[in-house]
Design a protein around this motif. Sequence first.
Motif, short mmCIF file in Angstrom:
data_model
loop_
_atom_site.label_atom_id
_atom_site.label_comp_id
_atom_site.label_asym_id
_atom_site.label_seq_id
_atom_site.Cartn_x
_atom_site.Cartn_y
_atom_site.Cartn_z
N HIS B 162 -9.67 -66.33 41.77
CA HIS B 162 -10.37 -64.92 42.04
C HIS B 162 -9.35 -64.46 43.10
CE1 HIS B 162 -12.78 -61.96 43.73
NE2 HIS B 162 -13.52 -61.69 42.35
N ARG B 163 -9.05 -63.30 42.77
CA ARG B 163 -8.12 -62.55 43.54
C ARG B 163 -8.30 -62.60 45.00
NH1 ARG B 163 -4.07 -58.21 42.92
NH2 ARG B 163 -3.63 -57.68 45.15
N LEU B 164 -9.58 -62.29 45.43
CA LEU B 164 -9.81 -62.28 47.01
C LEU B 164 -9.71 -63.44 47.63
CD1 LEU B 164 -10.75 -60.49 49.60
CD2 LEU B 164 -12.92 -60.98 48.93
N ILE B 165 -10.34 -64.62 46.95
CA ILE B 165 -10.62 -65.84 47.34
C ILE B 165 -9.17 -66.37 47.46
CG2 ILE B 165 -11.26 -68.09 46.95
CD1 ILE B 165 -13.70 -65.86 47.48
N HIS B 166 -8.30 -66.23 46.41
CA HIS B 166 -7.10 -66.78 46.42
C HIS B 166 -6.08 -66.17 47.60
CE1 HIS B 166 -3.55 -68.59 44.55
NE2 HIS B 166 -2.87 -67.56 44.77
N GLN B 167 -6.37 -64.82 47.79
CA GLN B 167 -5.56 -64.24 48.90
C GLN B 167 -5.84 -64.84 50.37
OE1 GLN B 167 -5.56 -59.94 49.25
NE2 GLN B 167 -3.48 -60.02 48.52
N ARG B 168 -7.14 -64.84 50.55
CA ARG B 168 -7.60 -65.46 51.83
C ARG B 168 -7.28 -67.08 51.74
NH1 ARG B 168 -13.39 -63.33 53.82
NH2 ARG B 168 -13.07 -61.09 53.55
N LEU B 169 -7.14 -67.65 50.85
CA LEU B 169 -6.96 -69.17 50.76
C LEU B 169 -5.38 -69.12 51.22
CD1 LEU B 169 -8.74 -70.88 48.09
CD2 LEU B 169 -9.30 -71.20 50.36
N SER B 170 -4.69 -68.35 50.74
CA SER B 170 -3.23 -68.40 51.02
C SER B 170 -2.97 -67.82 52.37
CB SER B 170 -2.37 -67.39 50.20
OG SER B 170 -3.01 -67.56 48.82
N GLY B 171 -3.89 -67.50 53.30
CA GLY B 171 -3.78 -67.19 54.46
C GLY B 171 -3.76 -65.68 55.10
N VAL B 172 -3.98 -65.07 54.05
CA VAL B 172 -3.93 -63.53 54.23
C VAL B 172 -5.00 -62.94 55.25
CG1 VAL B 172 -4.05 -61.04 53.25
CG2 VAL B 172 -2.72 -63.07 51.98
N LYS B 173 -4.76 -62.43 56.22
CA LYS B 173 -5.84 -62.20 57.17
C LYS B 173 -6.95 -61.19 56.46
CE LYS B 173 -5.33 -61.04 61.71
NZ LYS B 173 -4.77 -60.39 62.90
N THR B 174 -8.13 -61.37 57.13
CA THR B 174 -9.30 -60.86 56.40
C THR B 174 -9.30 -59.29 56.10
OG1 THR B 174 -10.78 -62.51 57.63
CG2 THR B 174 -11.98 -60.82 56.54
N VAL B 175 -8.93 -58.70 57.25
CA VAL B 175 -8.68 -57.16 56.96
C VAL B 175 -7.79 -57.07 55.77
CG1 VAL B 175 -7.30 -56.77 58.84
CG2 VAL B 175 -8.82 -55.14 58.04
N PHE B 176 -6.59 -57.53 55.79
CA PHE B 176 -5.50 -57.15 55.04
C PHE B 176 -5.96 -57.54 53.50
CE2 PHE B 176 -3.22 -57.27 58.85
CZ PHE B 176 -2.50 -56.37 58.70
N SER B 177 -6.62 -58.84 53.33
CA SER B 177 -7.05 -59.13 51.89
C SER B 177 -8.29 -58.17 51.55
CB SER B 177 -7.73 -60.59 52.04
OG SER B 177 -8.59 -60.92 52.98
N ASP B 178 -8.83 -57.94 52.40
CA ASP B 178 -10.37 -56.99 51.98
C ASP B 178 -9.73 -55.63 51.53
OD1 ASP B 178 -11.88 -58.92 52.45
OD2 ASP B 178 -12.98 -57.94 54.41
N ILE B 179 -8.75 -55.08 52.24
CA ILE B 179 -8.00 -53.82 51.94
C ILE B 179 -7.50 -53.86 50.46
CG2 ILE B 179 -6.26 -52.02 52.45
CD1 ILE B 179 -6.84 -52.50 55.28
#
Lengths: 188, 216
Positions: B162-179
Amino acid sequence: MNTQSTFDLLLNALKDLNSLLKESNLHIELTVVGSMAIYLNGLDINRMTEDIDYISYDPSEEFIALTERISKKYKLPSDWINSRAKDIEPLPKNIENSLKLDNRFSNINLKFINIDIAIQMKVYAYYIRGLEKDISDLKVLSPTKSQIEKGLEFTKDQIRHHHGETQLNKDMVELNSFLEFLYDELLK
Amino acid sequence: MMNSSNEYKRWFAFFSNLGSRTVPRTNKKIWMDLEEFVVLGTRYATENSRTFTSFIITCNKVAPILSPFKINKIAKKTLKNTEFNVLGYIISNIQNHTRNPGQWNSLIKLSKKNMYNLETINLFGSKAFKIDTLFQEWNIDSSSLELGEIDKYLNSEKLLTHRLIHQRLSGVKTVFSDISFYRIFHEKTSLNQMAKDIFHDYRSVYQASELLELVA
């Protein structure tokens, strides 16, 4: 929004499995138990998991290979159709004569347990596993007093068969309180 | 403002996007804030025990990439009465499955402070023959859940891709992945509105958006 219920999904998967069996000139007989059987009995079980439990069929390697193909196509769990319940022995008395038949498939002789048997198996499952989904299913099955008692007798048969009469006698206090609990919970 | 019927439908559709095997499947991609999804689960996942089992398994899986701070903020704003008992149960479960249980203590405190204590709650409309000990801790009368059968309740591959899960797992900070996830669905929404929808303060959203535009 295009949504598909888990039951529709499983029936479509079975339809595809039937086509593959037809191509391979294979015929199988499945006796479905568990929540899929509750659904096939026409009861309103509105959510479930994406798996089908069956008994009375020892799956061949060819059958397992076909179910794996379906699992990939529909993104179902690898054991979306499984015989885990086959370990239940003895089966409820008279189960053979109380099975219902669903003849929608050419190469799957699809049988499923009736409500009476489903209740017996669920009462036993709830006593043994104590899982919330089992008591929830019993609520949907809405058993009568005598069906609950049959369920308790089936539970006793299991204990007697696997652990002997002495253990059953030790469990009687708990079994009686279990019966009272089921009366309170399911007959109100 | 979203009505509750819409919120209910979106919650279930988002849960399908995340890979739940107990809700109707949908091929439509849905935006929902991940932490809001967790908080709203206290309301909607309790519809039946199978959905709730799938939900708890999902929360345990995504716990390392969740923001307890955001959940705290949303819960204070959204939840009432017995929903705090359910939140407490969710967080206790997460604590049992994570290597960093300490970061969830504030949510346990919040849930304990606000939980309903007058009567025991029958979460799924039935009492239990033997009450599960973790449910008991949160004043809920319920039997155990089948939490070990992960594959039966959750398509983990779908969750992890899932796009958001994958981003956060990749270490993207919460605010950046949420935006970045929000912008897929709401291209033209103002920064102010976005900050409210994703539960971050305006200044962080403004700064992060600026940086994201620079790298776009």
